[in-house]
Design an enzyme around this catalytic site. Structure first.
Site, PDB file in Angstrom:
ATOM      1  CE  LYS A  95      -3.843  -2.274   2.421  1.00  0.00           C
ATOM      2  NZ  LYS A  95      -3.192  -3.513   2.872  1.00  0.00           N
TER       3      LYS A  95
HETATM    4  O1  LIG Z   1      -9.128  -2.996   1.880  1.00  0.00           O
HETATM    5  C1  LIG Z   1      -8.271  -3.789   2.278  1.00  0.00           C
HETATM    6  C2  LIG Z   1      -7.004  -3.841   1.739  1.00  0.00           C
HETATM    7  C3  LIG Z   1      -6.134  -4.781   2.200  1.00  0.00           C
HETATM    8  N1  LIG Z   1      -6.479  -5.654   3.170  1.00  0.00           N
HETATM    9  C4  LIG Z   1      -5.470  -6.659   3.586  1.00  0.00           C
HETATM   10  O2  LIG Z   1      -5.981  -7.969   3.279  1.00  0.00           O
HETATM   11  C5  LIG Z   1      -5.720  -8.861   4.342  1.00  0.00           C
HETATM   12  C6  LIG Z   1      -7.028  -9.319   4.964  1.00  0.00           C
HETATM   13  O3  LIG Z   1      -6.778 -10.238   6.014  1.00  0.00           O
HETATM   14  P1  LIG Z   1      -7.961 -11.149   6.668  1.00  0.00           P
HETATM   15  O4  LIG Z   1      -7.248 -11.829   7.790  1.00  0.00           O
HETATM   16  O5  LIG Z   1      -8.446 -12.077   5.611  1.00  0.00           O
HETATM   17  O6  LIG Z   1      -8.996 -10.207   7.144  1.00  0.00           O
HETATM   18  C7  LIG Z   1      -4.793  -8.116   5.295  1.00  0.00           C
HETATM   19  O7  LIG Z   1      -3.462  -8.353   4.894  1.00  0.00           O
HETATM   20  C8  LIG Z   1      -5.125  -6.658   5.066  1.00  0.00           C
HETATM   21  O8  LIG Z   1      -4.029  -5.809   5.320  1.00  0.00           O
HETATM   22  C9  LIG Z   1      -7.724  -5.610   3.700  1.00  0.00           C
HETATM   23  O9  LIG Z   1      -8.100  -6.379   4.609  1.00  0.00           O
HETATM   24  N2  LIG Z   1      -8.603  -4.668   3.234  1.00  0.00           N
END
Ligand SMILES: O=c1ccn([C@@H]2O[C@H](COP(=O)(O)O)[C@@H](O)[C@H]2O)c(=O)[nH]1
Length: 272
Positions: A95
């Protein structure tokens, strides 16, 4: 092979829309490894072993490595994935977003140091903050559009003076003039937690790959996600991290991670 082609091939070969997110938190590691930040590589590598044939991508989140001074373990992990699963694209979730001279260093970090196939970027500093990534041929550049967190609405849902929401403008720019500059290499991040906006982004950006976090631990609906966003021209990459990584903290943790990954892949496929 470029990111879009790698993604299409892995999606087809593994019959999968699922991306496993590699967010290693030593405090959540299973029995025998818990709390040990020297075993971040090992934990992630075993997750890769358990899931590499059921995913269309892997997405390491850089903060989980940097926070533990484990960048060297991330470098080793990237090399490991390329060796054991060369057909699976790797999206570095960083990001990043900054002025051009600093963005040049971030681009080098993503594509030279870590050798990722794609990177997540913030679009809010404008096109000149994306341009330094363009010299790296074929690499995917995935811009935050409608993020999965509730606070994403604070800014992304603001109505612009010219009409429309801020996230819609990001989708329009990414699908149009910015993608021309980027020679078709842009994608968008849109949360599975907002299926209506997901459908709206797909309408505005019919051919862009969408990275969709939010199923699993954040509660997004897998079927609604596929129905809102998957089209014959528009690829989707549906990420799940914690629900897969921490499916069990017992000795069966790898088998449990595989079970959850397969179940999630199958749920996504059932909605196609
Ligand atoms: O909008 C966003 C952008 C990035 N993320 C990232 O995805 C994963 C989600 O993890 P979970 O454990 O499946 O919830 C995490 O690395 C976030 O930094 C997001 O969730 N939302």
């Amino acid at each position: 092979m470029n990111f879009n082609a790698l993604l299409a091939r892995a999606t087809q070969r593994h019959e999968s829309l699922l991306c496993v997110g590699l967010d290693p938190d030593p405090a959540k590691f299973p029995v025998g490894m818990k709390g040990d930040d020297t075993r971040i590589f090992e934990f992630c590598a075993r997750i890769v072993d358990a899931t590499k044939d059921v995913v269309c991508a892997f997405k390491p989140q850089i903060a989980y490595f940097a926070a533990h001074r484990a960048e060297a373990q991330l470098e080793a992990l990237m090399a490991y994935i390329r060796r054991v699963a060369p057909e699976v694209p790797i999206i570095l979730d960083a990001k990043r977003g900054d002025i051009g001279s600093t963005a040049e260093q971030y681009a080098r970090e993503a594509f030279v140091r870590y050798q990722s196939d794609a990177v997540t970027l913030s679009p809010y500093m404008g096109l000149d903050s994306i341009e330094p990534y363009l010299p790296y041929d074929g690499k995917g550049l995935i811009l935050l559009c409608r993020t999965s967190n509730p606070g994403g609405s604070d800014l992304q849902f603001q109505t612009l003076a010219q009409g429309g929401k801020l996230y819609e403008e990001v989708a329009r720019l990414a699908a149009g003039p910015w993608n021309q500059t980027a020679k078709g290499r842009l994608g968008l991040v849109v949360g599975a937690t907002f299926p209506e906006e997901l459908a709206r982004v797909r309408a505005l950006a019919p051919t862009l790959p969408l990275l969709i976090p939010g199923v699993g631990a954040q509660g997004g609906d897998a079927a609604a996600t596929v129905q809102a966003a998957l089209t014959p021209q528009g690829a989707i990459i549906v990420n799940s991290s914690r629900a897969v990584l921490y499916a069990s903290s017992g000795e069966d943790w790898q088998a449990a991670a595989r079970r959850v990954a397969i179940a999630t892949r199958d749920q996504l496929n059932a909605a196609r």
